[in-house]
Design an enzyme around this catalytic site. Structure first.
Site, PDB file in Angstrom:
ATOM      1  N   HIS A  64       0.829  -1.215   0.000  1.00  0.00           N
ATOM      2  CA  HIS A  64       0.000   0.000   0.000  1.00  0.00           C
ATOM      3  C   HIS A  64       0.855   1.252   0.000  1.00  0.00           C
ATOM      4  CE1 HIS A  64      -4.334  -1.249   0.699  1.00  0.00           C
ATOM      5  NE2 HIS A  64      -3.671  -2.355   0.452  1.00  0.00           N
ATOM      6  N   GLY A 114       5.368   5.219  -5.010  1.00  0.00           N
ATOM      7  CA  GLY A 114       6.706   4.726  -4.671  1.00  0.00           C
ATOM      8  C   GLY A 114       6.808   4.408  -3.183  1.00  0.00           C
ATOM      9  N   HIS A 169      -0.573 -13.404  -0.536  1.00  0.00           N
ATOM     10  CA  HIS A 169      -1.761 -13.904   0.160  1.00  0.00           C
ATOM     11  C   HIS A 169      -1.508 -15.246   0.831  1.00  0.00           C
ATOM     12  CE1 HIS A 169      -4.556 -11.204  -2.488  1.00  0.00           C
ATOM     13  NE2 HIS A 169      -3.914 -10.531  -1.563  1.00  0.00           N
ATOM     14  N   ASP A 192      -4.795 -18.311   2.314  1.00  0.00           N
ATOM     15  CA  ASP A 192      -4.205 -19.565   1.852  1.00  0.00           C
ATOM     16  C   ASP A 192      -4.818 -20.662   2.706  1.00  0.00           C
ATOM     17  OD1 ASP A 192      -2.709 -21.871   1.532  1.00  0.00           O
ATOM     18  OD2 ASP A 192      -0.773 -20.904   1.808  1.00  0.00           O
TER      19      ASP A 192
END
Ligand code: NAG
Ligand code: NAG
Length: 332
Positions: free
Chosen positions: A62, A68, A189, A228
């Site tokens: 994020h 950047g 994830h 997961d």
């Protein structure tokens, strides 16, 4: 190569220093204890709460995506990125962990290392602690002076994005042009979790896995679902194995197996953890070089959560090396 472009920002704010990236060697010479402080702090924190690993990774994405990797996401207050829509459950304790590490590093070395560097190093330490690969992290990145504007923050891809071409377009603008970048970075994830609000669309898809998600959420609307479902807290290729079985929790995860090109890479990573690790390292290096329109202009913050007071002399950093800066103009 690019110092003329960087100068534009400095003209407005005269007390600032324009600096190119310091080479990693320079930062580690300035603060020899840096890596050991970061690593031991992250390990201690993750032993108590492993979910912080995913928290650090999400904060890093994020931060890097809009403007950047300038630690602008750490700034608090009105008009900051933390107050903008796509901030998707940034974990307050993971934000605080980076600030706590900064305090330790500055106590040991003075204010010589930026929050941007500490955030990048702490994220890598979390990936490694969770069983994942190590990768190069550029240091000498200065902390940004302002939050990214909402127009840039809103480009962060959301979990309900169903089209690989849309995801690819967003990633491409950030210098992550290969389909493999999108697939490998989605692999973060492998240690993630999400509240029911983020996968309502997926839970309503009508397949067996969606029905289970919906049933779990109706039983406990506050549940945090592991992204997961194979190996929740391990940074491995379980996420891809789940995807091959259509067990992606986000619509954006499922998009990867619905697209022929992406699905091929998903299957490759499901079959080979090493292939995933290698691509993840490559893609993280590209992410670290995500476009920073004003160049590496900023300060070394004395708190990650706020700009230095304007009467503080900005840390003077010597222009040593522009390594890593090449991507900026090319990617814009
Ligand atoms: C994220 O943004 C929403 C508004 O868009 C806000 O209510 C929420 O507090 C923000 N989250 C954090 C962690 O700042
Ligand atoms: C639903 O809840 C069960 C029991 O807690 C859990 O094992 C499972 O991973 C959850 N999610 C899905 C998609 O089945």
């Amino acid at each position: 190569m690019s110092s003329s472009r960087s100068n534009a920002g400095a003209g407005v704010l005269a007390f600032l220093t324009v600096a190119a990236l310091l080479s990693p060697a320079v930062v580690s010479q300035t603060c020899k204890q840096l890596e050991s402080i970061v690593t031991s702090s992250v390990e201690t924190a993750l032993r108590q709460e492993i979910a912080l690993a995913a928290g650090l990774l999400r904060i890093y994405f994020h931060d890097c995506f809009p403007n950047g990797c300038d630690a602008s996401v750490y700034l608090k207050g009105s008009g900051t990125e933390q107050a903008m829509g796509p901030n998707l459950t940034l974990q307050p304790r993971a934000l605080q962990l980076v600030e706590d590490i900064r305090a330790k590093v500055h106590a040991a070395c003075g204010a010589t290392v930026s929050c941007a560097d500490i955030s990048a190093l702490a994220t890598r330490a979390a990936v490694v602690f969770s069983g994942g690969p190590t990768y190069d992290v550029p240091t000498g990145v200065l902390d940004g002076l302002a939050p990214a504007p909402e127009s840039l923050v809103s480009v962060l891809p959301g979990p309900t994005t169903s089209s690989v071409s849309a995801l690819k377009k967003v990633f491409g603008k950030k210098g992550l042009r290969d389909l493999a970048d999108l697939v490998a970075l989605s692999g973060a994830h492998t240690i993630g979790r999400a509240g029911c609000g983020f996968f309502r669309d997926r839970a309503a898809a009508g397949d067996a896995f969606g029905d289970r998600l919906a049933a779990n959420c109706s039983r406990n609307p506050k549940l945090l679902q592991n992204l997961d479902v194979v190996t929740q807290d391990l940074f491995d290729n379980g996420y891809y194995k789940a995807l091959v079985d259509d067990q992606g929790v986000f619509t954006s995860d499922m998009a990867l197996v619905r697209d022929a090109g992406a699905a091929k890479i998903v299957r490759q990573f499901a079959d080979s953890k090493d292939d995933f690790y290698e691509q993840f390292a490559t893609s993280m290096a590209k992410l670290a070089a995500a476009p920073r329109p004003g160049g590496n202009v900023g300060e070394i913050r004395c708190s990650c959560f706020s700009r230095n007071p304007t009467n503080t002399k900005a840390i003077q950093t010597d222009v040593v090396d522009v390594a890593g800066d090449e991507g900026f103009t090319a990617s814009a």
